[in-house]
Design an enzyme around this catalytic site. Structure first.
Site, PDB file in Angstrom:
ATOM      1  CG  ASP A  33      -2.211   0.956   1.073  1.00  0.00           C
ATOM      2  OD1 ASP A  33      -3.169   0.530   0.823  1.00  0.00           O
ATOM      3  OD2 ASP A  33      -1.833   2.316   1.111  1.00  0.00           O
ATOM      4  CG  ASN A  90     -11.844  -0.757   3.769  1.00  0.00           C
ATOM      5  OD1 ASN A  90     -12.089  -1.511   4.868  1.00  0.00           O
ATOM      6  ND2 ASN A  90     -10.936   0.123   3.524  1.00  0.00           N
ATOM      7  N   GLY A  96     -16.009   2.471   3.385  1.00  0.00           N
ATOM      8  CA  GLY A  96     -14.762   3.140   3.384  1.00  0.00           C
ATOM      9  C   GLY A  96     -13.863   2.931   2.293  1.00  0.00           C
ATOM     10  CD  GLN A  97     -14.597  -0.718  -2.813  1.00  0.00           C
ATOM     11  OE1 GLN A  97     -15.639  -0.785  -2.782  1.00  0.00           O
ATOM     12  NE2 GLN A  97     -14.000  -1.208  -3.867  1.00  0.00           N
ATOM     13  CG  HIS A 103      -8.365  -2.705  -2.526  1.00  0.00           C
ATOM     14  ND1 HIS A 103      -9.541  -1.867  -3.132  1.00  0.00           N
ATOM     15  CD2 HIS A 103      -8.576  -2.079  -1.276  1.00  0.00           C
ATOM     16  CE1 HIS A 103      -9.796  -0.969  -2.621  1.00  0.00           C
ATOM     17  NE2 HIS A 103      -9.198  -1.047  -1.375  1.00  0.00           N
ATOM     18  CG  HIS A 105      -6.738  -2.888   3.053  1.00  0.00           C
ATOM     19  ND1 HIS A 105      -6.005  -1.567   2.815  1.00  0.00           N
ATOM     20  CD2 HIS A 105      -8.171  -2.476   2.487  1.00  0.00           C
ATOM     21  CE1 HIS A 105      -6.775  -0.797   2.180  1.00  0.00           C
ATOM     22  NE2 HIS A 105      -8.041  -1.047   1.897  1.00  0.00           N
TER      23      HIS A 105
HETATM   24  P1  DGP Z   1      -9.659   1.824   0.366  1.00  0.00           P
HETATM   25  O1  DGP Z   1      -9.921   2.750   1.029  1.00  0.00           O
HETATM   26  O2  DGP Z   1      -9.942   0.303   0.682  1.00  0.00           O
HETATM   27  O3  DGP Z   1     -10.191   1.812  -1.233  1.00  0.00           O
HETATM   28  O4  DGP Z   1      -7.971   1.530   0.079  1.00  0.00           O
HETATM   29  C1  DGP Z   1      -7.473   1.980  -0.859  1.00  0.00           C
HETATM   30  C2  DGP Z   1      -5.914   1.933  -0.501  1.00  0.00           C
HETATM   31  O5  DGP Z   1      -5.220   1.850  -1.908  1.00  0.00           O
HETATM   32  C3  DGP Z   1      -5.329   3.042   0.173  1.00  0.00           C
HETATM   33  O6  DGP Z   1      -4.958   2.325   1.590  1.00  0.00           O
HETATM   34  C4  DGP Z   1      -4.175   3.439  -0.477  1.00  0.00           C
HETATM   35  C5  DGP Z   1      -4.041   2.456  -1.697  1.00  0.00           C
HETATM   36  N1  DGP Z   1      -3.604   3.264  -2.939  1.00  0.00           N
HETATM   37  C6  DGP Z   1      -4.339   4.260  -3.813  1.00  0.00           C
HETATM   38  N2  DGP Z   1      -3.538   4.266  -4.648  1.00  0.00           N
HETATM   39  C7  DGP Z   1      -2.351   3.444  -4.725  1.00  0.00           C
HETATM   40  C8  DGP Z   1      -1.497   3.485  -5.627  1.00  0.00           C
HETATM   41  O7  DGP Z   1      -1.465   4.286  -6.601  1.00  0.00           O
HETATM   42  N3  DGP Z   1      -0.301   2.792  -5.381  1.00  0.00           N
HETATM   43  C9  DGP Z   1      -0.549   1.988  -4.213  1.00  0.00           C
HETATM   44  N4  DGP Z   1       0.578   1.008  -3.938  1.00  0.00           N
HETATM   45  N5  DGP Z   1      -1.597   2.027  -3.365  1.00  0.00           N
HETATM   46  C10 DGP Z   1      -2.614   2.946  -3.670  1.00  0.00           C
END
Ligand code: DGP
Length: 117
Positions: A33, A90, A96-97, A103, A105
Site C-alpha cells: 500500500d 473495504n 470506506g472503499q 482489494h 488489505h
Molecule cells: P480503500 O480505502 O479500501 O479503497 O483503500 C485503498 C488503498 O489503496 C489505500 O490504502 C491507498 C492505496 N492506494 C491508492 N492508490 C494507490 C497507488 O497508486 N499505489 C498503491 N501502492 N496503493 C494505492
C-alpha cells in the site's frame, strides 16, 4: 465508478503505474500500500476489473478463493502469520472503499485496534 481504463489498480496491473509487487499469479497481484497503516500493509487484488468483493463473489467464487489464499501467503512471507494479522475488504461508500477495484488489505506487524472503522 471508474472503469478499467482510468482505474488506478488496473493501471498498476498494466504496469502503467509502478508499485512494489510482492506476489503475482495469473489472476491476482499483491503489492504494498502506498500509505501503509501498519508495518505490513499489502493489497491483494484480482487482475480483472471487478469493483468490490461482492462483484468477485458473484462473478467467480474460485477467484475469491485465490485472493484469500494470496492474502494468507503474504502473511507468511511478511512474517506475521504467527504474530497475527487482519484481512479487510473495504466495500462501498460506508465501508470506506476509495478505490473501486476489489482489494483485500493485509495488515500486520503491530497490535491492531479492535475497532475496524
Ligand atoms: P480503500 O480505502 O479500501 O479503497 O483503500 C485503498 C488503498 O489503496 C489505500 O490504502 C491507498 C492505496 N492506494 C491508492 N492508490 C494507490 C497507488 O497508486 N499505489 C498503491 N501502492 N496503493 C494505492
Amino acid at each position: 465508478m471508474a472503469g478499467p481504463g482510468d482505474c488506478v489498480f488496473c493501471r498498476i496491473v498494466a504496469g502503467e503505474i509502478s508499485a512494489t509487487v510482492v506476489r503475482e499469479t495469473d489472476t491476482t497481484l499483491a503489492f504494498r500500500d502506498v500509505s501503509p497503516q501498519a508495518p505490513v500493509h499489502v493489497l491483494v487484488i484480482p487482475k480483472e476489473h471487478l469493483v468490490d468483493v461482492g462483484a468477485v463473489a458473484a462473478a467467480d467464487s474460485e477467484l475469491l478463493r485465490q485472493i484469500m489464499e494470496e492474502c494468507v501467503a503474504v502473511a507468511y512471507e511478511d512474517g506475521v502469520a504467527d504474530s497475527g494479522y487482519r484481512i479487510a475488504f473495504n466495500t462501498g461508500d460506508e465501508g470506506g472503499q476509495v478505490v473501486p477495484h476489489c482489494h483485500a488489505h493485509v495488515l500486520g506487524g503491530r497490535k491492531l485496534n479492535g475497532e475496524l472503522g
